[in-house]
Design a protein around this motif. Structure first.
Motif, PDB file in Angstrom:
ATOM      1  N   GLY A 185      30.127  78.907  14.193  1.00 24.53           N
ATOM      2  CA  GLY A 185      28.931  78.102  13.973  1.00 24.53           C
ATOM      3  C   GLY A 185      27.821  78.463  14.939  1.00 24.53           C
ATOM      4  O   GLY A 185      26.643  78.555  14.563  1.00 24.53           O
ATOM      5  N   VAL A 198      20.183  69.238  10.020  1.00 25.50           N
ATOM      6  CA  VAL A 198      21.588  69.602   9.828  1.00 25.50           C
ATOM      7  C   VAL A 198      22.295  68.575   8.976  1.00 25.50           C
ATOM      8  O   VAL A 198      23.178  68.892   8.199  1.00 25.50           O
ATOM      9  CB  VAL A 198      22.293  69.734  11.199  1.00 25.50           C
ATOM     10  CG1 VAL A 198      23.810  69.803  11.018  1.00 25.50           C
ATOM     11  CG2 VAL A 198      21.805  70.986  11.919  1.00 25.50           C
ATOM     12  N   TYR A 199      21.895  67.311   9.068  1.00 21.91           N
ATOM     13  CA  TYR A 199      22.587  66.258   8.344  1.00 21.91           C
ATOM     14  C   TYR A 199      22.012  66.020   6.949  1.00 21.91           C
ATOM     15  O   TYR A 199      22.451  65.158   6.233  1.00 21.91           O
ATOM     16  CB  TYR A 199      22.517  64.951   9.151  1.00 21.91           C
ATOM     17  CG  TYR A 199      23.221  65.055  10.454  1.00 21.91           C
ATOM     18  CD1 TYR A 199      24.600  65.267  10.508  1.00 21.91           C
ATOM     19  CD2 TYR A 199      22.535  64.972  11.670  1.00 21.91           C
ATOM     20  CE1 TYR A 199      25.262  65.369  11.710  1.00 21.91           C
ATOM     21  CE2 TYR A 199      23.207  65.067  12.879  1.00 21.91           C
ATOM     22  CZ  TYR A 199      24.556  65.253  12.884  1.00 21.91           C
ATOM     23  OH  TYR A 199      25.220  65.351  14.089  1.00 21.91           O
ATOM     24  N   TYR A 253      26.504  72.151  17.993  1.00 19.74           N
ATOM     25  CA  TYR A 253      25.229  72.051  18.704  1.00 19.74           C
ATOM     26  C   TYR A 253      25.359  71.319  20.034  1.00 19.74           C
ATOM     27  O   TYR A 253      24.371  70.871  20.607  1.00 19.74           O
ATOM     28  CB  TYR A 253      24.192  71.348  17.822  1.00 19.74           C
ATOM     29  CG  TYR A 253      23.707  72.209  16.682  1.00 19.74           C
ATOM     30  CD1 TYR A 253      22.662  73.103  16.855  1.00 19.74           C
ATOM     31  CD2 TYR A 253      24.312  72.135  15.420  1.00 19.74           C
ATOM     32  CE1 TYR A 253      22.212  73.902  15.813  1.00 19.74           C
ATOM     33  CE2 TYR A 253      23.880  72.926  14.373  1.00 19.74           C
ATOM     34  CZ  TYR A 253      22.829  73.809  14.574  1.00 19.74           C
ATOM     35  OH  TYR A 253      22.393  74.600  13.539  1.00 19.74           O
ATOM     36  N   ASP A 264      27.312  79.407   8.497  1.00 24.84           N
ATOM     37  CA  ASP A 264      27.317  78.071   7.908  1.00 24.84           C
ATOM     38  C   ASP A 264      28.751  77.599   7.696  1.00 24.84           C
ATOM     39  O   ASP A 264      29.667  78.413   7.513  1.00 24.84           O
ATOM     40  CB  ASP A 264      26.560  78.095   6.580  1.00 24.84           C
ATOM     41  CG  ASP A 264      26.397  76.707   5.983  1.00 24.84           C
ATOM     42  OD1 ASP A 264      25.548  75.952   6.482  1.00 24.84           O
ATOM     43  OD2 ASP A 264      27.127  76.396   5.023  1.00 24.84           O
ATOM     44  N   SER A 265      28.932  76.296   7.689  1.00 27.07           N
ATOM     45  CA  SER A 265      30.289  75.756   7.561  1.00 27.07           C
ATOM     46  C   SER A 265      30.913  76.077   6.217  1.00 27.07           C
ATOM     47  O   SER A 265      32.140  76.146   6.089  1.00 27.07           O
ATOM     48  CB  SER A 265      30.292  74.242   7.780  1.00 27.07           C
ATOM     49  OG  SER A 265      29.594  73.587   6.740  1.00 27.07           O
ATOM     50  N   GLN A 323      29.353  69.464  13.188  1.00 26.62           N
ATOM     51  CA  GLN A 323      27.981  69.882  13.454  1.00 26.62           C
ATOM     52  C   GLN A 323      27.565  69.464  14.857  1.00 26.62           C
ATOM     53  O   GLN A 323      26.911  70.228  15.585  1.00 26.62           O
ATOM     54  CB  GLN A 323      27.031  69.262  12.422  1.00 26.62           C
ATOM     55  CG  GLN A 323      27.188  69.798  11.007  1.00 26.62           C
ATOM     56  CD  GLN A 323      26.679  71.229  10.852  1.00 26.62           C
ATOM     57  OE1 GLN A 323      26.425  71.916  11.839  1.00 26.62           O
ATOM     58  NE2 GLN A 323      26.554  71.693   9.631  1.00 26.62           N
ATOM     59  N   PRO A 362      22.368  68.192  17.670  1.00 24.30           N
ATOM     60  CA  PRO A 362      22.050  68.939  16.447  1.00 24.30           C
ATOM     61  C   PRO A 362      20.638  68.627  15.957  1.00 24.30           C
ATOM     62  O   PRO A 362      20.132  67.513  16.161  1.00 24.30           O
ATOM     63  CB  PRO A 362      23.075  68.410  15.442  1.00 24.30           C
ATOM     64  CG  PRO A 362      23.373  67.025  15.921  1.00 24.30           C
ATOM     65  CD  PRO A 362      23.294  67.081  17.415  1.00 24.30           C
TER      66      PRO A 362
END
Length: 239
Positions: A139, A237-238, A229, A144-145, A225, A233
């Motif tokens: 990450g 991101v969310y 970070y 990306d996840s 996430q 974050p």
């Protein structure tokens, strides 16, 4: 190659195949774009819950019942000390040199003064635990996840973190214990000890969440996430 190792590798191969090949299978029912494999994931979540209820929870309760609190804490500290080795490697790969040295310091102090990690002396010396893993490293490198995926027995994960599980296997010092009986006993003890530590949390989840699957998924993705970070974050991101 022993049977347990063979089964582990076969399981990972099947997981990768499902992740790559079943992406569109649940398109008619999926609502969260992060979870395109929701039908498969819910089925695997139910399977893991069945295994947990039938095997892990009873073992964890029995473990808590027969294990004195100081011994229980010592076992947790021991495995945390081994995990600090993995954390040091990943902090180094993330070019977080100060954190990597801190992890190495924790291992050195706890493995000696702390009697093989049974006592967490390092935390009292202002050497915090960072608990980094290879999924976080990927990450940090910008990967990306990918889709959310529930792994058999391992639980919540993602395509990125699934790769991380494989690498983390090889950075775990227990992997290199030559005696099969000792190695798998250590792994089993680690699983039971972790599950025992989470008994209260799972009770709260069962009582509070209307949809435990969605609750676990959202909490897992947000937490990962946050870890990537380092607790800060960006808002998007969310989204």
């Amino acid at each position: 190659m022993n049977n347990a190792t063979w089964l582990y590798k076969v399981g990972l191969a099947l997981l990768l195949g499902m992740t790559l090949g079943l992406g569109g299978c649940a398109s008619g029912v999926d609502r969260d774009p992060r979870d395109p494999l929701e039908s498969y994931n819910r089925a695997m979540y139910s399977f893991n819950e069945s295994v947990d209820n039938a095997v892990l929870k009873p073992l964890a309760r029995g473990y808590n019942y027969i294990t004195p609190a100081p011994v229980n804490k010592g076992v947790t500290n021991f495995f945390n000390n081994l995990a600090d080795v993995r954390s040091a490697i990943n902090n180094l790969l993330q070019f977080k040199i100060g954190r990597a040295f801190s992890d190495v310091g924790r291992v050195a102090v706890n493995s000696t003064i702390g009697i093989l990690g049974l006592i967490d002396v390092a935390s009292n010396m202002d050497l915090p635990r960072y608990n980094e893993d290879f999924g976080q490293t990927l990450g940090v490198w910008g990967l990306d996840s990918g889709p959310y995926v529930v792994l058999p027995f391992f639980g919540p994960s993602s395509a990125r973190d699934g790769v991380g599980v494989v690498v983390d296997w090889f950075t775990d010092p227990v992997t290199y214990v030559e005696d099969d009986a000792v190695r798998w006993s250590l792994r089993g003890l680690n699983v039971v000890d972790k599950r025992a530590d989470l008994l209260n949390a799972s009770r709260v989840l069962d009582e509070a969440a209307l949809d435990p699957y969605a609750f676990v998924r959202d909490a897992y993705l947000q937490r990962r996430q946050d870890q990537v970070y380092d607790g800060n974050p960006p808002p998007e991101v969310y989204e």
